[in-house]
Each structure stands twice: as C-alpha cells, then as structure tokens.
Enzyme design. Structure first.
Site, mmCIF file in Angstrom:
data_model
loop_
_atom_site.group_PDB
_atom_site.id
_atom_site.type_symbol
_atom_site.label_atom_id
_atom_site.label_comp_id
_atom_site.label_asym_id
_atom_site.label_seq_id
_atom_site.Cartn_x
_atom_site.Cartn_y
_atom_site.Cartn_z
ATOM 1 N N ASP A 139 0.848 -1.189 0.000
ATOM 2 C CA ASP A 139 0.000 0.000 0.000
ATOM 3 C C ASP A 139 0.889 1.246 0.000
ATOM 4 O O ASP A 139 1.893 1.306 0.701
ATOM 5 C CB ASP A 139 -0.905 -0.007 1.244
ATOM 6 C CG ASP A 139 -2.053 0.976 1.134
ATOM 7 O OD1 ASP A 139 -3.207 0.510 1.042
ATOM 8 O OD2 ASP A 139 -1.801 2.205 1.129
ATOM 9 N N ASN A 170 -12.714 -3.377 2.521
ATOM 10 C CA ASN A 170 -13.742 -2.341 2.621
ATOM 11 C C ASN A 170 -14.707 -2.454 1.459
ATOM 12 O O ASN A 170 -14.300 -2.702 0.322
ATOM 13 C CB ASN A 170 -13.077 -0.962 2.632
ATOM 14 C CG ASN A 170 -12.256 -0.736 3.889
ATOM 15 O OD1 ASN A 170 -12.690 -1.094 4.979
ATOM 16 N ND2 ASN A 170 -11.068 -0.162 3.743
ATOM 17 N N GLN A 183 -14.720 2.803 1.329
ATOM 18 C CA GLN A 183 -13.956 2.222 0.223
ATOM 19 C C GLN A 183 -13.544 3.331 -0.728
ATOM 20 O O GLN A 183 -14.384 4.049 -1.263
ATOM 21 C CB GLN A 183 -14.787 1.168 -0.521
ATOM 22 C CG GLN A 183 -13.998 0.500 -1.650
ATOM 23 C CD GLN A 183 -14.807 -0.521 -2.443
ATOM 24 O OE1 GLN A 183 -15.996 -0.746 -2.178
ATOM 25 N NE2 GLN A 183 -14.163 -1.132 -3.423
ATOM 26 N N HIS A 209 -10.196 -5.438 -3.274
ATOM 27 C CA HIS A 209 -8.848 -5.617 -2.733
ATOM 28 C C HIS A 209 -8.940 -6.050 -1.285
ATOM 29 O O HIS A 209 -9.840 -5.655 -0.554
ATOM 30 C CB HIS A 209 -8.008 -4.344 -2.864
ATOM 31 C CG HIS A 209 -8.631 -3.113 -2.289
ATOM 32 N ND1 HIS A 209 -9.610 -2.399 -2.951
ATOM 33 C CD2 HIS A 209 -8.421 -2.462 -1.120
ATOM 34 C CE1 HIS A 209 -9.978 -1.359 -2.210
ATOM 35 N NE2 HIS A 209 -9.275 -1.375 -1.084
ATOM 36 N N HIS A 241 -6.870 -5.984 2.198
ATOM 37 C CA HIS A 241 -5.745 -5.423 2.942
ATOM 38 C C HIS A 241 -5.174 -6.501 3.860
ATOM 39 O O HIS A 241 -5.923 -7.188 4.567
ATOM 40 C CB HIS A 241 -6.208 -4.277 3.854
ATOM 41 C CG HIS A 241 -6.756 -3.072 3.160
ATOM 42 N ND1 HIS A 241 -6.043 -1.900 3.030
ATOM 43 C CD2 HIS A 241 -7.954 -2.844 2.587
ATOM 44 C CE1 HIS A 241 -6.791 -0.989 2.411
ATOM 45 N NE2 HIS A 241 -7.962 -1.542 2.138
HETATM 46 P P1 AMP Z 1 -9.847 1.316 0.518
HETATM 47 O O1 AMP Z 1 -10.439 1.458 -0.865
HETATM 48 O O2 AMP Z 1 -10.331 2.370 1.454
HETATM 49 O O3 AMP Z 1 -10.017 -0.048 1.080
HETATM 50 O O4 AMP Z 1 -8.286 1.549 0.431
HETATM 51 C C1 AMP Z 1 -7.596 1.762 -0.764
HETATM 52 C C2 AMP Z 1 -6.131 1.665 -0.439
HETATM 53 O O5 AMP Z 1 -5.403 1.743 -1.658
HETATM 54 C C3 AMP Z 1 -5.598 2.790 0.460
HETATM 55 O O6 AMP Z 1 -4.996 2.202 1.621
HETATM 56 C C4 AMP Z 1 -4.588 3.521 -0.418
HETATM 57 O O7 AMP Z 1 -3.459 3.971 0.304
HETATM 58 C C5 AMP Z 1 -4.220 2.439 -1.440
HETATM 59 N N1 AMP Z 1 -3.773 2.934 -2.735
HETATM 60 C C6 AMP Z 1 -4.420 3.790 -3.552
HETATM 61 N N2 AMP Z 1 -3.717 3.994 -4.687
HETATM 62 C C7 AMP Z 1 -2.601 3.227 -4.580
HETATM 63 C C8 AMP Z 1 -1.472 2.994 -5.416
HETATM 64 N N3 AMP Z 1 -1.342 3.598 -6.604
HETATM 65 N N4 AMP Z 1 -0.509 2.150 -4.991
HETATM 66 C C9 AMP Z 1 -0.618 1.535 -3.785
HETATM 67 N N5 AMP Z 1 -1.660 1.701 -2.941
HETATM 68 C C10 AMP Z 1 -2.637 2.544 -3.330
#
Ligand code: AMP
Length: 114
Positions: free
Chosen positions: A30, A87, A94, A100, A102
C-alpha cells in the site's frame, strides 16, 4: 477497466512494489501504509468490491484467499498474526472501486476495527 487505478497497476501502467504475482492475482505494498506491513491483494480482473464475489467462480475466490494466506506467510506474518480487511462501499469508506484485500501486520494492532 479504464480509470481504475488498480486495473492500471495490474496492467503495469502504474508502478507498484509487487510482493507476489501470478496470472490472475497481484499483491503489492500500500502506498500509504497503516501498519509496518500493509499489502493489498487484488484479482487482476476488475470487480467492484466483495459484493461482486457473488458473480465470481469458486476457484477464483479460493485462489484469491489462498494467495492472501500465502503472501502473509511469505512476509513472516504467519508467526505473529495479522489483520485482513476488505472495505465495501460508502460506510466502509472504500476509496478504490476494485476488489482488494488489505493485509495489515508487523506490530500489535489496535483491538478496535471501526
Ligand atoms: P480502501 O479502498 O479504502 O479499502 O483503500 C484503498 C487503499 O489503496 C488505500 O490504503 C490507499 O493507500 C491504497 N492505494 C491507492 N492507490 C494506490 C497505489 N497507486 N498504490 C498503492 N496503494 C494505493
């Protein structure tokens, strides 16, 4: 899917720090880690979130979750424990609309998850 950041990562159009890759799944660090180890595991094929699991075949889903376990073990988290989160939608905040998982670990995490 066009305009999906995780599709672009899966296609190699945006760089990522890859931990594991095979033909259908990718795991990468991440970019804004919330723990000493914070890795995301995605299916390369676009699916919005865990609700889309209803439309995925069982072997794809099993492979995704088996990869989560394999990646966690490769990172040494099998010895210490870790948290798995996916999420889904607005109330879960999300941010990226591509399924995805985590993987969070590398320290004693808070017992709170909300
Ligand atoms: P969520 O959609 O809230 O479950 O989390 C999305 C996650 O993707 C977050 O923790 C961001 O830091 C991560 N994220 C978004 N864009 C990138 C990227 N280009 N490379 C790595 N992680 C990413």
């Amino acid at each position: 899917m066009e305009d999906c950041v995780f599709c672009k990562i899966a296609e190699g159009r945006i760089p990522a720090k890859t931990v594991y890759e095979d033909e259908s799944v990718l795991a990468f660090h991440d970019m804004a880690p919330k723990a000493p180890v914070h890795v995301l595991v995605i299916p390369k094929r676009h699916a919005e979130n865990i609700l889309a699991a209803r439309a995925l075949d069982d072997s794809s889903l099993a492979h995704l979750f088996r990869t989560v376990a394999e990646v966690a073990a490769r990172l040494g988290l099998d010895k210490t424990g870790f948290r798995v989160i996916s999420n889904c939608g607005a109330d879960a905040c999300q941010e990226v609309g591509h399924l995805h998982i985590h993987i969070l670990g590398g320290k004693k995490l808070s017992p709170k998850i909300d």
